[in-house]
Structures are given as C-alpha cells and as structure tokens.
Design an enzyme around this catalytic site. Structure first.
Site, PDB file in Angstrom:
ATOM      1  N   ASP A  17      34.859  32.307  34.271  1.00 30.52           N
ATOM      2  CA  ASP A  17      33.587  32.672  34.947  1.00 30.52           C
ATOM      3  C   ASP A  17      32.699  33.644  34.177  1.00 30.52           C
ATOM      4  O   ASP A  17      32.068  34.518  34.793  1.00 30.52           O
ATOM      5  CB  ASP A  17      33.888  33.254  36.339  1.00 30.52           C
ATOM      6  N   LYS A  35      38.156  30.989  44.097  1.00 29.80           N
ATOM      7  CA  LYS A  35      38.469  32.020  43.115  1.00 29.80           C
ATOM      8  C   LYS A  35      39.475  31.500  42.085  1.00 29.80           C
ATOM      9  O   LYS A  35      39.395  31.845  40.910  1.00 29.80           O
ATOM     10  CB  LYS A  35      39.014  33.275  43.807  1.00 29.80           C
ATOM     11  N   CYS A  70      38.820  36.443  40.313  1.00 31.34           N
ATOM     12  CA  CYS A  70      39.077  35.082  39.824  1.00 31.34           C
ATOM     13  C   CYS A  70      40.113  35.008  38.707  1.00 31.34           C
ATOM     14  O   CYS A  70      40.831  34.011  38.592  1.00 31.34           O
ATOM     15  CB  CYS A  70      37.764  34.438  39.398  1.00 31.34           C
ATOM     16  N   VAL A 122      36.151  37.219  33.854  1.00 34.39           N
ATOM     17  CA  VAL A 122      35.825  38.135  34.954  1.00 34.39           C
ATOM     18  C   VAL A 122      35.996  37.438  36.297  1.00 34.39           C
ATOM     19  O   VAL A 122      35.894  36.221  36.387  1.00 34.39           O
ATOM     20  CB  VAL A 122      34.380  38.641  34.816  1.00 34.39           C
ATOM     21  N   THR A 123      36.205  38.231  37.345  1.00 29.18           N
ATOM     22  CA  THR A 123      36.582  39.627  37.275  1.00 29.18           C
ATOM     23  C   THR A 123      38.109  39.709  37.350  1.00 29.18           C
ATOM     24  O   THR A 123      38.750  38.851  37.953  1.00 29.18           O
ATOM     25  CB  THR A 123      35.968  40.455  38.436  1.00 29.18           C
ATOM     26  N   LYS A 174      34.659  25.397  39.703  1.00 28.42           N
ATOM     27  CA  LYS A 174      35.608  25.674  40.784  1.00 28.42           C
ATOM     28  C   LYS A 174      34.873  26.278  41.977  1.00 28.42           C
ATOM     29  O   LYS A 174      34.083  27.209  41.814  1.00 28.42           O
ATOM     30  CB  LYS A 174      36.746  26.586  40.303  1.00 28.42           C
ATOM     31  N   GLN A 176      57.856  44.853  37.425  1.00 24.83           N
ATOM     32  CA  GLN A 176      59.030  44.092  37.870  1.00 24.83           C
ATOM     33  C   GLN A 176      59.417  43.013  36.852  1.00 24.83           C
ATOM     34  O   GLN A 176      59.705  41.875  37.196  1.00 24.83           O
ATOM     35  CB  GLN A 176      58.763  43.452  39.239  1.00 24.83           C
ATOM     36  N   GLU A 216      32.512  29.513  38.524  1.00 23.66           N
ATOM     37  CA  GLU A 216      32.541  29.526  39.990  1.00 23.66           C
ATOM     38  C   GLU A 216      31.170  29.068  40.467  1.00 23.66           C
ATOM     39  O   GLU A 216      30.156  29.731  40.227  1.00 23.66           O
ATOM     40  CB  GLU A 216      32.840  30.936  40.525  1.00 23.66           C
TER      41      GLU A 216
HETATM   42  C1  C5J Z   1      34.926  36.132  40.150  1.00 20.87           C
HETATM   43  C2  C5J Z   1      34.016  37.042  42.171  1.00 20.87           C
HETATM   44  N1  C5J Z   1      34.612  35.294  39.171  1.00 20.87           N
HETATM   45  N2  C5J Z   1      34.302  38.287  41.828  1.00 20.87           N
HETATM   46  N3  C5J Z   1      34.245  36.013  41.309  1.00 20.87           N
HETATM   47  O1  C5J Z   1      35.769  36.992  40.008  1.00 20.87           O
HETATM   48  O2  C5J Z   1      33.524  36.812  43.246  1.00 20.87           O
END
Ligand code: C5J
Length: 227
Positions: free
Chosen positions: A25, A133, A167, A162-163, A130, A207, A73
């Site tokens: 994204d 997320k 996502c 990102v972020t 997509k 872990q 996205e």
């Molecule tokens: C992504 C969002 N790409 N933060 N989307 O992380 O809404």
C-alpha cells in the site's frame, strides 16, 4: 538458504525466486497530503522514511529477477466491496469514495489509489488490489492469492510498506497462518504512530518469532551475493 542476521535469530532467505518482496500500500492516498491517510488526521510525512529502503530492496530483487508483489488498498467505484462498517467509521474529513484532491478516496483507478512514482511497479510485477487490510482477503479471484503464490513456487515473503500495524501486520499474519516464512524489514515499513510500529515489531519477533522475523534492509542486502 541465505542466512540474514535478524531477530529473533537468523532468517533463512530462500534463493532462486522463492522469496518474494511484498510492498504493501505505498499509495498516494496514504503517503501524500489530501488522501485517505490525511483525511483521518494523520501526518503523512511520518511515512516517507520507508521509501528509500524500499527503493534499494526493489533494485536488488529486480537485479535478480525475483518476484515482487505490490498491493493497493482500494475499492470498486460502486463501493460494493466496501462494507458500510468500514466506510461509516469515525469522523474523517472525507470518507472512502468521497472526491478529494487526488480523486475519490481509496477507489481503484483514481490517482490517489496509484502507487507513488518512486516505487512504481515494473512490468511483470504483481499488483494486487485488496478491499481489506490483509492481502489474502478478497484478492486474486477466483483461485486466491495463496494458490497463485503456491503455483509460482513462492514460500518466503519479505514485508515492507505501510502502515506497520495495520495492513502490513495483517498481511504478514495472514501469510504466517498459511505457512509462509515471513520477515518484516524494519526500516522499510512505517506507521503514523511510532509507538505502534515499535510495538508491532516487538510483537512479531517475541516468543521465538511467533509471527516471523525482523531485520533492517542493510542486513538483507548485505546477505545477498552480488547479482
Ligand atoms: C493501511 C490503513 N494500508 N492504515 N491501511 O495500513 O488503513
């Protein structure tokens, strides 16, 4: 396997095109003013430090002819794949589908949904739109992304973009559950919330690597033999 110094221990990077570079994204709607990220009240400049490391990783993958996946996205123009629960949430300045300075927010085909020019996909690279997320949800119909990756012999995924905690993390968790060996590149991912980024990276490697591995781009690039 190529051993990449990483947390919580060396990452076994699979050569010969079995490790795909995933760029999540890196769209104008998240990175530039006037887009979806800004409409939620975020400082988009916080994401800019991820760009240069992704450029370097892209160059390394392209030099080797290894697979690269870009995600975006975005939604259909009629928003039929955007649940009202997503569009209606909160009090943003603009909602998904509303017109903004870069066209309709998070709508496929609009300028804001494009990947930023510095990271534009090269011919032959995968570009996956997509609606959610995670990159496995509602993508690559009819067979789905997992089947396509399997058909291409891809078993390992390096995550950037990102972020970090939205996502990127969602996609990495989806991939981990499907059996991929995953690493997140710490300087090639960013968040509007530095504390959330730090917490996400710690969660991933805790872990014994419950979700996967984490390493800086310099460690990945140094571990690769000259192309
Ligand atoms: C992504 C969002 N790409 N933060 N989307 O992380 O809404």
């Amino acid at each position: 396997m190529i051993a990449v110094p990483a947390r919580p221990f060396a990452y076994p990077l699979a050569p010969e095109g079995r490790t795909a570079l995933v760029v999540i994204d890196m769209q104008r709607d998240f990175i530039e003013p006037g887009g979806f990220g800004a409409s939620l009240g975020n400082d988009v400049t916080l994401l800019h430090t991820a760009i240069a490391p992704i450029v370097s990783l892209l160059a390394a993958w392209r030099a080797r002819g290894w697979p690269v996946l870009h995600t975006r996205e975005c939604h259909r123009p009629d928003l039929s794949d955007c649940p009202p629960a997503k569009r209606g949430r909160g009090e943003p300045l603009l909602r998904i589908g509303d017109p903004g300075p870069m066209g309709r927010l998070l709508v496929a085909g609009e300028p804001g949904a494009d990947i930023i020019p510095a990271l534009a996909p090269a011919p032959g690279e995968w570009v996956i739109d997509k609606p959610g997320k995670g990159m496995f949800w509602g993508t690559c119909a009819p067979e789905g992304l997992h089947a396509r990756l399997q058909a291409a012999g891809i078993t390992h995924l390096l995550f950037t973009g990102v972020t970090t905690e939205v996502c990127v993390q969602t996609s990495m968790r989806e991939a981990n559950d499907r059996g991929y060996t995953c690493l997140i590149v710490q300087d090639a991912t960013e968040s509007y919330f530095p504390a959330f980024k730090r917490a996400t990276l710690e969660t991933i490697v805790a872990q014994g690597g419950i979700v996967g591995w984490c390493a800086p781009s310099a460690a990945v690039l140094a571990a690769l033999a000259p192309a």
